[in-house]
Design an enzyme around this catalytic site. Sequence first.
Site, short mmCIF file in Angstrom:
data_model
loop_
_atom_site.label_atom_id
_atom_site.label_comp_id
_atom_site.label_asym_id
_atom_site.label_seq_id
_atom_site.Cartn_x
_atom_site.Cartn_y
_atom_site.Cartn_z
N LYS A 47 25.57 -27.74 -29.58
CA LYS A 47 25.53 -29.10 -30.06
C LYS A 47 24.69 -29.98 -29.13
O LYS A 47 24.25 -31.06 -29.52
CB LYS A 47 26.95 -29.70 -30.09
CG LYS A 47 27.93 -28.92 -30.89
CD LYS A 47 29.34 -29.52 -30.67
CE LYS A 47 30.41 -28.57 -31.11
NZ LYS A 47 31.64 -28.70 -30.33
N GLU A 104 15.99 -27.08 -26.78
CA GLU A 104 17.22 -27.04 -26.00
C GLU A 104 17.39 -28.33 -25.20
O GLU A 104 16.41 -29.02 -24.91
CB GLU A 104 17.19 -25.87 -25.01
CG GLU A 104 17.94 -24.63 -25.46
CD GLU A 104 19.47 -24.81 -25.43
OE1 GLU A 104 19.97 -25.95 -25.47
OE2 GLU A 104 20.15 -23.77 -25.37
N ASP A 108 20.01 -23.80 -17.63
CA ASP A 108 20.78 -23.78 -16.39
C ASP A 108 20.62 -22.37 -15.81
O ASP A 108 19.60 -22.08 -15.17
CB ASP A 108 22.23 -24.10 -16.80
CG ASP A 108 23.11 -24.50 -15.64
OD1 ASP A 108 22.75 -24.22 -14.50
OD2 ASP A 108 24.18 -25.08 -15.88
N ASP A 164 27.73 -32.52 -22.51
CA ASP A 164 29.15 -32.86 -22.49
C ASP A 164 29.86 -32.31 -21.25
O ASP A 164 29.37 -31.43 -20.55
CB ASP A 164 29.85 -32.27 -23.71
CG ASP A 164 30.08 -30.77 -23.58
OD1 ASP A 164 29.12 -30.03 -23.28
OD2 ASP A 164 31.24 -30.33 -23.73
C1 PRP Z 1 24.55 -25.61 -22.84
C2 PRP Z 1 23.11 -25.91 -23.21
C3 PRP Z 1 22.48 -24.56 -23.26
C4 PRP Z 1 23.29 -23.77 -22.25
C5 PRP Z 1 22.49 -23.66 -21.00
O1 PRP Z 1 25.26 -25.34 -24.01
O2 PRP Z 1 23.01 -26.58 -24.44
O3 PRP Z 1 22.59 -23.98 -24.54
O4 PRP Z 1 24.49 -24.48 -21.99
O5 PRP Z 1 23.19 -22.94 -20.03
P1 PRP Z 1 22.67 -21.57 -19.45
O6 PRP Z 1 21.21 -21.72 -19.16
O7 PRP Z 1 23.48 -21.40 -18.18
O8 PRP Z 1 22.93 -20.49 -20.43
P2 PRP Z 1 26.84 -25.24 -24.06
O9 PRP Z 1 27.24 -23.79 -24.05
O10 PRP Z 1 27.45 -26.12 -23.04
O11 PRP Z 1 27.15 -25.75 -25.55
P3 PRP Z 1 26.87 -27.20 -26.19
O12 PRP Z 1 25.39 -27.34 -26.37
O13 PRP Z 1 27.58 -27.14 -27.51
O14 PRP Z 1 27.45 -28.23 -25.26
#
Ligand code: PRP
Length: 186
Positions: A47, A104, A108, A164
């Site tokens: 999201k 995106e 991270d 979030d």
């Molecule tokens: C967040 C963000 C990326 C991911 C990045 O999503 O939107 O998709 O984390 O992290 P990474 O590089 O360590 O894999 P999240 O899983 O928090 O879901 P959301 O977008 O619904 O908040």
Amino acid sequence: MRSPDLVADVAGVLVSEEQIRARVAELGAQISADYAGRELTLVSVLKGSLPFMADLMRAITIPVSIDLMEVSSYGGTATESSGLVRILKDLSSSIDGRDVMIVEDIIDTGLTLNYLIRYLRGKNPRSLHICTLLDKPARRLVDIPIDYLGFTIPDQFVIGYGLDYGEHYRNLPFIGVLKPEVYAAP
Ligand code: PRP
């Protein structure tokens, strides 16, 4: 503990509304120039990327289609992803032979995108590129080729503009740093 006032939980503004607006306009112009004469499918990863997608698509002047995916990492915690990715919502349309860009909010560890890139490449797009608003390179575990980048940020817990903590703060219009006492164990 969370305050009922979202802004009260913010230690500081990392990227302001104005900075976001200006950078999104630049990214939109760059993408429009790079893909001139072509059509682009933007794939947003819900999201967190929702506000960025909504603003970016309106800054792009070539024809675009949009599609939405939702993934969640599982086995991790509220602040750490595990690398195990589950698809909660898949593409609605085929991307076979299409120019595709993943949109995106943040990269991270890179584990989510590493999975998604492999998944989408398997669907035979003509090209596949990555656009992310934020990059947090300090935490990277796998190399990700970023084609369009908004801002490189330090290793701080950021919220707002889609991002979030515990599903809150996504509606803040800027990228802020969350006060540590909000997510620290009691
Ligand atoms: C967040 C963000 C990326 C991911 C990045 O999503 O939107 O998709 O984390 O992290 P990474 O590089 O360590 O894999 P999240 O899983 O928090 O879901 P959301 O977008 O619904 O908040």
